[in-house]
Design a protein around this motif. Structure first.
Motif, PDB file in Angstrom:
ATOM      1  N   ARG A  18       0.923  -1.137   0.049  1.00 16.61           N
ATOM      2  CA  ARG A  18       0.327  -0.149   0.110  1.00 16.61           C
ATOM      3  C   ARG A  18       1.320   1.262   0.284  1.00 16.61           C
ATOM      4  N   GLY A  19       2.119   1.340   0.626  1.00 20.73           N
ATOM      5  CA  GLY A  19       2.783   2.185   0.802  1.00 20.73           C
ATOM      6  C   GLY A  19       3.670   2.920  -0.800  1.00 20.73           C
ATOM      7  N   LEU A  20       3.964   1.377  -0.921  1.00 20.00           N
ATOM      8  CA  LEU A  20       4.551   1.458  -2.571  1.00 20.00           C
ATOM      9  C   LEU A  20       3.624   2.137  -3.944  1.00 20.00           C
ATOM     10  N   VAL A  21       1.915   1.857  -3.784  1.00 20.75           N
ATOM     11  CA  VAL A  21       1.284   2.505  -4.454  1.00 20.75           C
ATOM     12  C   VAL A  21       1.112   4.082  -4.240  1.00 20.75           C
ATOM     13  N   ARG A  22       1.413   4.394  -2.396  1.00 24.52           N
ATOM     14  CA  ARG A  22       0.462   5.662  -2.130  1.00 24.52           C
ATOM     15  C   ARG A  22       2.120   6.841  -2.990  1.00 24.52           C
ATOM     16  N   THR A  23       3.390   5.976  -3.020  1.00 22.11           N
ATOM     17  CA  THR A  23       4.627   6.681  -3.625  1.00 22.11           C
ATOM     18  C   THR A  23       4.139   6.655  -4.625  1.00 22.11           C
ATOM     19  N   LEU A  24       3.682   5.288  -5.636  1.00 19.04           N
ATOM     20  CA  LEU A  24       3.218   6.037  -6.763  1.00 19.04           C
ATOM     21  C   LEU A  24       2.411   7.200  -7.503  1.00 19.04           C
ATOM     22  N   ARG A  25       1.889   6.446  -6.565  1.00 21.93           N
ATOM     23  CA  ARG A  25       0.539   7.552  -7.446  1.00 21.93           C
ATOM     24  C   ARG A  25       1.625   9.036  -7.401  1.00 21.93           C
ATOM     25  N   THR A  26       1.732   9.406  -5.934  1.00 18.13           N
ATOM     26  CA  THR A  26       2.257  11.047  -5.955  1.00 18.13           C
ATOM     27  C   THR A  26       4.035  10.920  -6.653  1.00 18.13           C
ATOM     28  N   VAL A  27       4.601  10.531  -7.486  1.00 19.69           N
ATOM     29  CA  VAL A  27       5.322  10.226  -7.887  1.00 19.69           C
ATOM     30  C   VAL A  27       5.039  10.302  -9.317  1.00 19.69           C
ATOM     31  N   VAL A  28       4.293   9.688 -10.101  1.00 20.36           N
ATOM     32  CA  VAL A  28       4.646   9.015 -11.242  1.00 20.36           C
ATOM     33  C   VAL A  28       3.375  10.876 -12.245  1.00 20.36           C
ATOM     34  N   ARG A  29       3.783  11.116 -12.654  1.00 22.29           N
ATOM     35  CA  ARG A  29       3.327  12.295 -13.638  1.00 22.29           C
ATOM     36  C   ARG A  29       2.477  11.215 -14.868  1.00 22.29           C
ATOM     37  N   PRO A  30       1.216  12.347 -15.104  1.00 21.97           N
ATOM     38  CA  PRO A  30       0.637  12.256 -16.636  1.00 21.97           C
ATOM     39  C   PRO A  30       1.557  12.020 -17.537  1.00 21.97           C
ATOM     40  N   ASP A  31       2.537  12.522 -18.077  1.00 25.61           N
ATOM     41  CA  ASP A  31       3.723  12.797 -18.815  1.00 25.61           C
ATOM     42  C   ASP A  31       4.901  12.077 -18.721  1.00 25.61           C
ATOM     43  N   ASP A  32       4.761  11.073 -17.869  1.00 27.51           N
ATOM     44  CA  ASP A  32       5.515  10.242 -17.878  1.00 27.51           C
ATOM     45  C   ASP A  32       7.181  10.269 -17.360  1.00 27.51           C
ATOM     46  N   ALA A  33       7.322  11.230 -17.161  1.00 30.33           N
ATOM     47  CA  ALA A  33       9.056  12.186 -17.488  1.00 30.33           C
ATOM     48  C   ALA A  33       9.482  11.171 -16.310  1.00 30.33           C
ATOM     49  N   ASP A  34       8.920  10.600 -15.615  1.00 27.14           N
ATOM     50  CA  ASP A  34       9.521  10.757 -14.043  1.00 27.14           C
ATOM     51  C   ASP A  34       9.984   8.879 -13.894  1.00 27.14           C
ATOM     52  N   MET A  35       9.410   8.036 -15.227  1.00 26.43           N
ATOM     53  CA  MET A  35       9.666   6.645 -15.642  1.00 26.43           C
ATOM     54  C   MET A  35      10.946   6.168 -14.954  1.00 26.43           C
ATOM     55  N   ASP A  36      12.227   6.695 -14.640  1.00 27.85           N
ATOM     56  CA  ASP A  36      13.113   5.765 -13.882  1.00 27.85           C
ATOM     57  C   ASP A  36      13.084   6.599 -12.268  1.00 27.85           C
ATOM     58  N   GLU A  37      12.447   7.318 -12.006  1.00 26.49           N
ATOM     59  CA  GLU A  37      12.204   7.524 -10.662  1.00 26.49           C
ATOM     60  C   GLU A  37      11.271   6.441 -10.542  1.00 26.49           C
ATOM     61  N   LEU A  41      12.459   2.963  -7.097  1.00 30.85           N
ATOM     62  CA  LEU A  41      10.742   2.625  -6.499  1.00 30.85           C
ATOM     63  C   LEU A  41      10.902   1.285  -6.144  1.00 30.85           C
ATOM     64  N   LEU A  42      10.557   0.273  -7.807  1.00 29.71           N
ATOM     65  CA  LEU A  42       9.852  -0.797  -7.604  1.00 29.71           C
ATOM     66  C   LEU A  42      11.153  -1.669  -7.519  1.00 29.71           C
ATOM     67  N   HIS A  43      12.185  -1.302  -8.148  1.00 31.72           N
ATOM     68  CA  HIS A  43      13.945  -2.366  -7.727  1.00 31.72           C
ATOM     69  C   HIS A  43      14.602  -1.867  -5.988  1.00 31.72           C
ATOM     70  N   HIS A  44      14.306  -0.969  -5.431  1.00 32.84           N
ATOM     71  CA  HIS A  44      14.166  -1.112  -3.953  1.00 32.84           C
ATOM     72  C   HIS A  44      13.297  -1.270  -3.138  1.00 32.84           C
ATOM     73  N   HIS A  45      11.571  -1.465  -4.035  1.00 29.72           N
ATOM     74  CA  HIS A  45      10.591  -2.574  -3.552  1.00 29.72           C
ATOM     75  C   HIS A  45      10.558  -4.294  -3.579  1.00 29.72           C
ATOM     76  N   ALA A  46      11.321  -4.429  -4.709  1.00 27.13           N
ATOM     77  CA  ALA A  46      11.571  -5.980  -4.847  1.00 27.13           C
ATOM     78  C   ALA A  46      12.687  -6.057  -3.540  1.00 27.13           C
ATOM     79  N   SER A  47      13.908  -5.806  -3.639  1.00 27.86           N
ATOM     80  CA  SER A  47      14.930  -5.581  -2.406  1.00 27.86           C
ATOM     81  C   SER A  47      14.481  -6.041  -1.239  1.00 27.86           C
ATOM     82  N   ASP A  48      13.740  -4.780  -1.029  1.00 26.56           N
ATOM     83  CA  ASP A  48      12.608  -4.627   0.645  1.00 26.56           C
ATOM     84  C   ASP A  48      12.121  -6.159   0.117  1.00 26.56           C
ATOM     85  N   ASP A  49      11.667  -6.286  -0.333  1.00 26.40           N
ATOM     86  CA  ASP A  49       9.836  -7.114  -0.423  1.00 26.40           C
ATOM     87  C   ASP A  49      10.912  -9.256  -0.245  1.00 26.40           C
TER      88      ASP A  49
END
Length: 142
Positions: A18-37, A41-49
């Protein structure tokens, strides 16, 4: 709305997702400019998981929720625990299924006592026309 039962691979998995989803909703803009970020985040989540799943393998899990409360009551109340005694505990503590009949509460209690015995927390005894459970002690484990 009623809560659906969750099966977590380790305690806190659902909260982490749920925390990851909240963060992604905050970070991702509609123009896809933040895909590297997002990828980071997904890489960090996979490591933590992966680390949490590995830790969960070495951490013994115990009963939780309704069954955990029943085990606590058995540890506190000691003595013989029958299906009726467990069902009365559920009814008094309002732990039975919502709107359940007495028969349904007894069925749930019977299954929970059986599970606790199968998991090694209780000993099962049978007498003619009756069965009951007692807390398994250190002396019983030896």
């Amino acid at each position: 709305m009623s809560e659906l039962p969750t099966i977590e691979a380790y305690p806190g998995e659902l909260d982490m997702l749920r925390g990851l989803v909240r963060t992604l909703r905050t970070v991702v803009r509609p123009d896809d400019a933040d895909m590297d970020e997002v990828r980071q985040l997904l890489h960090h989540h996979a490591s933590d998981d992966a680390a949490a799943r590995e830790e969960a393998k070495t951490t013994p899990a115990g009963p939780t929720g309704r069954v955990g409360r029943l085990l606590d009551a058995i540890r506190t109340g000691r003595g013989r625990w029958t299906t009726t005694r467990a069902a009365q505990f559920y009814r008094d503590a309002r732990l039975g299924p919502p709107g359940a009949t007495w028969t349904r509460i007894r069925t749930v209690a019977r299954g929970d006592l059986r599970d606790l015995a199968a998991w090694g927390h209780l000993l099962r005894y049978e007498e003619p026309g009756r069965q009951y459970y007692t807390l398994k002690t250190r002396k019983d484990r030896a």
